[in-house]
Design a protein around this motif. Structure first.
Motif, PDB file in Angstrom:
ATOM      1  N   ALA A  18      88.872  33.991  60.989  1.00 24.58           N
ATOM      2  CA  ALA A  18      88.549  35.341  60.504  1.00 24.58           C
ATOM      3  C   ALA A  18      88.875  36.378  61.571  1.00 24.58           C
ATOM      4  O   ALA A  18      89.522  37.399  61.277  1.00 24.58           O
ATOM      5  CB  ALA A  18      87.073  35.410  60.115  1.00 24.58           C
ATOM      6  N   GLU A  35      86.042  35.959  72.938  1.00 19.93           N
ATOM      7  CA  GLU A  35      85.720  34.606  72.460  1.00 19.93           C
ATOM      8  C   GLU A  35      84.918  33.906  73.562  1.00 19.93           C
ATOM      9  O   GLU A  35      85.335  33.867  74.711  1.00 19.93           O
ATOM     10  CB  GLU A  35      87.021  33.844  72.147  1.00 19.93           C
ATOM     11  N   LYS A  36      83.776  33.354  73.158  1.00 18.75           N
ATOM     12  CA  LYS A  36      82.928  32.768  74.196  1.00 18.75           C
ATOM     13  C   LYS A  36      83.450  31.426  74.708  1.00 18.75           C
ATOM     14  O   LYS A  36      83.121  31.012  75.813  1.00 18.75           O
ATOM     15  CB  LYS A  36      81.495  32.621  73.708  1.00 18.75           C
ATOM     16  N   ASN A  53      93.382  22.238  55.686  1.00 15.88           N
ATOM     17  CA  ASN A  53      93.526  22.597  54.268  1.00 15.88           C
ATOM     18  C   ASN A  53      93.241  24.095  54.167  1.00 15.88           C
ATOM     19  O   ASN A  53      92.125  24.527  54.022  1.00 15.88           O
ATOM     20  CB  ASN A  53      92.514  21.755  53.470  1.00 15.88           C
ATOM     21  N   VAL A 136      79.299  37.326  74.029  1.00 12.65           N
ATOM     22  CA  VAL A 136      78.636  38.611  73.762  1.00 12.65           C
ATOM     23  C   VAL A 136      77.141  38.345  73.636  1.00 12.65           C
ATOM     24  O   VAL A 136      76.701  37.511  72.844  1.00 12.65           O
ATOM     25  CB  VAL A 136      79.185  39.261  72.469  1.00 12.65           C
ATOM     26  N   TYR A 179      78.594  22.700  63.062  1.00 10.81           N
ATOM     27  CA  TYR A 179      79.435  22.182  64.140  1.00 10.81           C
ATOM     28  C   TYR A 179      79.307  23.065  65.393  1.00 10.81           C
ATOM     29  O   TYR A 179      80.287  23.641  65.871  1.00 10.81           O
ATOM     30  CB  TYR A 179      80.906  22.102  63.714  1.00 10.81           C
ATOM     31  N   ASP A 187      74.975  32.970  66.932  1.00 12.78           N
ATOM     32  CA  ASP A 187      74.771  34.196  67.745  1.00 12.78           C
ATOM     33  C   ASP A 187      74.919  35.450  66.899  1.00 12.78           C
ATOM     34  O   ASP A 187      74.214  36.446  67.090  1.00 12.78           O
ATOM     35  CB  ASP A 187      75.853  34.334  68.831  1.00 12.78           C
ATOM     36  N   GLU A 396      82.675  33.385  58.089  1.00 14.03           N
ATOM     37  CA  GLU A 396      81.500  32.614  57.691  1.00 14.03           C
ATOM     38  C   GLU A 396      80.165  33.246  58.088  1.00 14.03           C
ATOM     39  O   GLU A 396      79.111  32.812  57.619  1.00 14.03           O
ATOM     40  CB  GLU A 396      81.624  31.216  58.299  1.00 14.03           C
ATOM     41  N   GLY A 406      89.674  24.159  50.761  1.00  9.06           N
ATOM     42  CA  GLY A 406      90.449  25.269  51.304  1.00  9.06           C
ATOM     43  C   GLY A 406      89.813  26.622  51.030  1.00  9.06           C
ATOM     44  O   GLY A 406      90.308  27.653  51.481  1.00  9.06           O
ATOM     45  N   LEU A 409      88.334  28.545  54.342  1.00 11.85           N
ATOM     46  CA  LEU A 409      89.337  29.188  55.205  1.00 11.85           C
ATOM     47  C   LEU A 409      89.950  30.391  54.487  1.00 11.85           C
ATOM     48  O   LEU A 409      90.173  31.432  55.093  1.00 11.85           O
ATOM     49  CB  LEU A 409      90.419  28.185  55.605  1.00 11.85           C
TER      50      LEU A 409
HETATM   51  C1  LIG Z   1      84.781  19.415  60.217  1.00 11.48           C
HETATM   52  C2  LIG Z   1      85.138  20.643  59.428  1.00 11.48           C
HETATM   53  C3  LIG Z   1      86.211  20.612  58.566  1.00 11.48           C
HETATM   54  C4  LIG Z   1      86.537  21.745  57.814  1.00 11.48           C
HETATM   55  N1  LIG Z   1      87.619  21.682  57.001  1.00 11.48           N
HETATM   56  C5  LIG Z   1      87.945  22.769  56.260  1.00 11.48           C
HETATM   57  C6  LIG Z   1      89.124  22.769  55.458  1.00 11.48           C
HETATM   58  O1  LIG Z   1      89.922  21.822  55.479  1.00 11.48           O
HETATM   59  N2  LIG Z   1      89.374  23.867  54.685  1.00 11.48           N
HETATM   60  C7  LIG Z   1      88.529  24.951  54.678  1.00 11.48           C
HETATM   61  O2  LIG Z   1      88.792  25.906  53.943  1.00 11.48           O
HETATM   62  N3  LIG Z   1      87.460  25.007  55.498  1.00 11.48           N
HETATM   63  C8  LIG Z   1      87.154  23.958  56.290  1.00 11.48           C
HETATM   64  N4  LIG Z   1      86.066  24.023  57.120  1.00 11.48           N
HETATM   65  C9  LIG Z   1      85.315  25.310  57.219  1.00 11.48           C
HETATM   66  C10 LIG Z   1      86.079  26.330  58.083  1.00 11.48           C
HETATM   67  O3  LIG Z   1      86.524  25.720  59.266  1.00 11.48           O
HETATM   68  C11 LIG Z   1      85.192  27.537  58.433  1.00 11.48           C
HETATM   69  O4  LIG Z   1      84.685  28.080  57.226  1.00 11.48           O
HETATM   70  C12 LIG Z   1      85.978  28.596  59.215  1.00 11.48           C
HETATM   71  O5  LIG Z   1      86.372  28.083  60.460  1.00 11.48           O
HETATM   72  C13 LIG Z   1      85.143  29.855  59.437  1.00 11.48           C
HETATM   73  O6  LIG Z   1      85.913  30.752  60.191  1.00 11.48           O
HETATM   74  P1  LIG Z   1      85.248  31.905  61.060  1.00 11.48           P
HETATM   75  O7  LIG Z   1      86.362  32.561  61.799  1.00 11.48           O
HETATM   76  O8  LIG Z   1      84.363  32.732  60.225  1.00 11.48           O
HETATM   77  O9  LIG Z   1      84.281  31.162  62.099  1.00 11.48           O
HETATM   78  P2  LIG Z   1      84.585  30.063  63.239  1.00 11.48           P
HETATM   79  O10 LIG Z   1      85.798  29.303  62.938  1.00 11.48           O
HETATM   80  O11 LIG Z   1      83.312  29.332  63.401  1.00 11.48           O
HETATM   81  O12 LIG Z   1      84.855  30.943  64.536  1.00 11.48           O
HETATM   82  C14 LIG Z   1      83.844  31.739  65.117  1.00 11.48           C
HETATM   83  C15 LIG Z   1      84.181  31.944  66.597  1.00 11.48           C
HETATM   84  O13 LIG Z   1      83.267  32.880  67.156  1.00 11.48           O
HETATM   85  C16 LIG Z   1      82.968  32.491  68.485  1.00 11.48           C
HETATM   86  N5  LIG Z   1      81.672  33.072  68.870  1.00 11.48           N
HETATM   87  C17 LIG Z   1      80.468  32.810  68.339  1.00 11.48           C
HETATM   88  N6  LIG Z   1      79.499  33.525  68.956  1.00 11.48           N
HETATM   89  C18 LIG Z   1      80.131  34.262  69.908  1.00 11.48           C
HETATM   90  C19 LIG Z   1      79.671  35.197  70.891  1.00 11.48           C
HETATM   91  N7  LIG Z   1      78.366  35.509  71.023  1.00 11.48           N
HETATM   92  N8  LIG Z   1      80.561  35.770  71.719  1.00 11.48           N
HETATM   93  C20 LIG Z   1      81.900  35.462  71.618  1.00 11.48           C
HETATM   94  N9  LIG Z   1      82.381  34.570  70.711  1.00 11.48           N
HETATM   95  C21 LIG Z   1      81.511  33.982  69.867  1.00 11.48           C
HETATM   96  C22 LIG Z   1      82.914  30.966  68.398  1.00 11.48           C
HETATM   97  O14 LIG Z   1      83.093  30.365  69.668  1.00 11.48           O
HETATM   98  C23 LIG Z   1      84.056  30.663  67.436  1.00 11.48           C
HETATM   99  O15 LIG Z   1      85.264  30.435  68.107  1.00 11.48           O
HETATM  100  C24 LIG Z   1      85.742  22.926  57.917  1.00 11.48           C
HETATM  101  C25 LIG Z   1      84.677  22.947  58.801  1.00 11.48           C
HETATM  102  C26 LIG Z   1      84.365  21.826  59.557  1.00 11.48           C
HETATM  103  C27 LIG Z   1      83.202  21.893  60.518  1.00 11.48           C
END
Ligand SMILES: Cc1cc2nc3c(=O)[nH]c(=O)nc-3n(C[C@H](O)[C@H](O)[C@H](O)COP(=O)(O)OP(=O)(O)OC[C@H]3O[C@@H](n4cnc5c(N)ncnc54)[C@H](O)[C@@H]3O)c2cc1C
Length: 429
Positions: A18, A35-36, A53, A136, A179, A187, A396, A406, A409
């Motif tokens: 995202a 990014e932490k 996916n 952060v 995870y 956070d 998320e 999928g 994502l």
């Molecule tokens: C095992 C597994 C398999 C999956 N497979 C799929 C799939 O095949 N298809 C699908 O659609 N979805 C899948 N998902 C779900 C998908 O990965 C997540 O919904 C997606 O990664 C969410 O994206 P995001 O950017 O919102 O958050 P995230 O990917 O969780 O990224 C958030 C980031 O913010 C950073 N962060 C957090 N707090 C702070 C802070 N205070 N300061 C600085 N940085 C910070 C974290 O370190 C992290 O890097 C899977 C999830 C898991 C666990």
């Protein structure tokens, strides 16, 4: 060399899909992504066992059916940056994709790394600055004329482990709580709350369930197509779902469980219809067969119902016990000789095999988080907070979660794209 710049028009917190997509669509040479962790996309790299996916085949209305409560909220985001646009984005950058037999979209290379590399490259091409290993801790809103040293346009002070930053717009893309090893430890909820937002309680979602003294453990690995599972709470059916089921060491998994785990609670009884035809039809068939071919062995009759052989002995044992335990029905027994009690146990087990949930698997194995920032407080057309001007959300962290396949994502990419694009449009207007 250390970069001492501290004021940015846009700061994005979180380097997941995202946050990265938001940086790309914000399209600015002066965005900072904090990014932490030591690198971006740690969770992205483990999606679909490293194969990623990234989205699903279907029209937008079809995709929208796969989000719990998020259907209305996500509509503008998915129309703004659809599954085809996401696929084109990667194809244009030299990462071809394909749809598998379940209509899930994956990179042809089956490598999540290829997806992440292109996101990073695209964000860098736009000029995004990345600060890693910097968490952060708090965010403060800046009052007018508060401090003569504060940049005039800055609305937020972002306080990290290492220093203070200032920004005019801020995107919270810190993910959920599942995870936690990948950096998403919740956070963002505290940060959002401190800026006036309501958090809907976060719960593990897309998770398998466990049952104490699970009788089917020896069948672990066995899967069934299109099985109806009903959820009973205090003896009342609260939901029913149909999809593929997998038996695990400690309980049940597979799409019918994982995709609907958000509706399940500890203590609920799942009733699994292994017959595929439901209680009434099973009862009718047993009655008819007993009358017409009473000498037929029970085991042979059950095979005719198309119940996999391996599970039959378990369906003939009293709840929670193993084949051959006291009270088990002998599969050689002729249908006409079944007692009333045996017949009733048989019908219940075939059409409503009971599994009591002792535990939903927790944050370490749940794929996504249900709950998060209340969608009522976010404008779905822009992803901007309705509470705090200049604050945006993506991914998320928002109280939206999708089925496996999928959808999560796609939601992260679409909401990230919308937030970044809106900031770009405001900048240009
Ligand atoms: C095992 C597994 C398999 C999956 N497979 C799929 C799939 O095949 N298809 C699908 O659609 N979805 C899948 N998902 C779900 C998908 O990965 C997540 O919904 C997606 O990664 C969410 O994206 P995001 O950017 O919102 O958050 P995230 O990917 O969780 O990224 C958030 C980031 O913010 C950073 N962060 C957090 N707090 C702070 C802070 N205070 N300061 C600085 N940085 C910070 C974290 O370190 C992290 O890097 C899977 C999830 C898991 C666990």
């Amino acid at each position: 060399m250390e970069d001492h710049r501290t004021h940015y028009p846009l700061i994005i917190i979180g380097g997941g899909p995202a946050g990265l997509m938001a940086a790309i669509s914000a399209d600015s040479s002066s965005t900072l992504l904090i990014e932490k962790g030591p690198k971006s996309g740690r969770k992205l790299l483990i999606t679909a066992a490293g194969q990623c996916n990234l989205t699903h085949r279907g029209t937008i209305p079809e995709l929208l059916e796969h989000y719990d409560k998020g259907e209305r909220f996500l509509r503008p985001a998915l129309y703004g940056f659809s599954n085809s646009e996401l696929i084109n984005f990667f194809e244009d950058r030299g990462v071809p994709t394909f749809f598998d037999e379940k209509d899930r979209c994956l990179p042809k290379s089956l490598s999540a790394r290829d997806i992440l590399n292109q996101l990073l490259l695209a964000a860098r091409e736009k000029g995004t600055d990345f600060h890693y290993n910097d968490r952060v801790l708090t965010i403060e809103m800046i009052g007018e004329g508060e401090n003569p040293d504060t940049p005039e346009t800055a609305r937020f002070r972002v306080i990290t482990k290492l220093r203070n930053y200032y920004c005019d717009s801020l995107i919270l893309a810190t993910g959920g709580k599942s995870y936690p090893k990948t950096g998403s430890t919740g956070d963002g909820y505290t940060l959002a709350q401190s800026l006036g937002h309501t958090i809907i309680e976060a719960r593990p979602a897309l998770t398998a369930v466990e049952s104490n003294n699970f009788a089917l453990t020896p069948l672990s690995g066995l899967s069934f197509d299109n099985i109806m599972v009903e959820i009973y709470r205090q003896d009342k059916m609260v939901h029913r779902f149909k999809d593929n089921l997998l038996i695990t060491h400690r309980g049940l998994s597979g799409p019918v469980i994982i995709n609907n785990s958000r509706s399940m609670k500890k203590g609920d009884e799942l009733r699994v219809d292994f017959s595929g035809i439901g209680r009434d039809e099973v009862t009718e068939k047993i009655k008819k067969a007993s009358a017409e071919e009473g000498k037929r062995a029970l085991g042979s009759f059950l095979k005719n119902l198309e119940i996999p052989r391996k599970i039959i002995p378990y369906l003939l044992s009293p709840g929670g016990s193993r084949p051959g335990d006291e009270g088990s029905i002998n599969p050689e027994k002729p249908l006409s000789q079944l007692t009333k009690q045996e017949r009733s146990l048989l019908i219940s087990h075939i059409s409503a095999y009971p599994v009591t949930i002792s535990r939903l698997q927790g944050w370490d194995s749940a794929m996504v988080t249900a709950g998060g920032v209340d969608t009522k407080e976010i404008n779905p057309k822009t992803m901007e907070s309705r509470v705090t001007e200049g604050l945006y959300f993506a991914g998320e962290i928002i109280d939206v979660d999708g089925d496996s396949g999928g959808y999560n994502l796609q939601a992260a990419f679409s909401t990230g794209w919308l937030a970044g694009n809106n900031i770009k449009r405001n900048r240009e207007s």
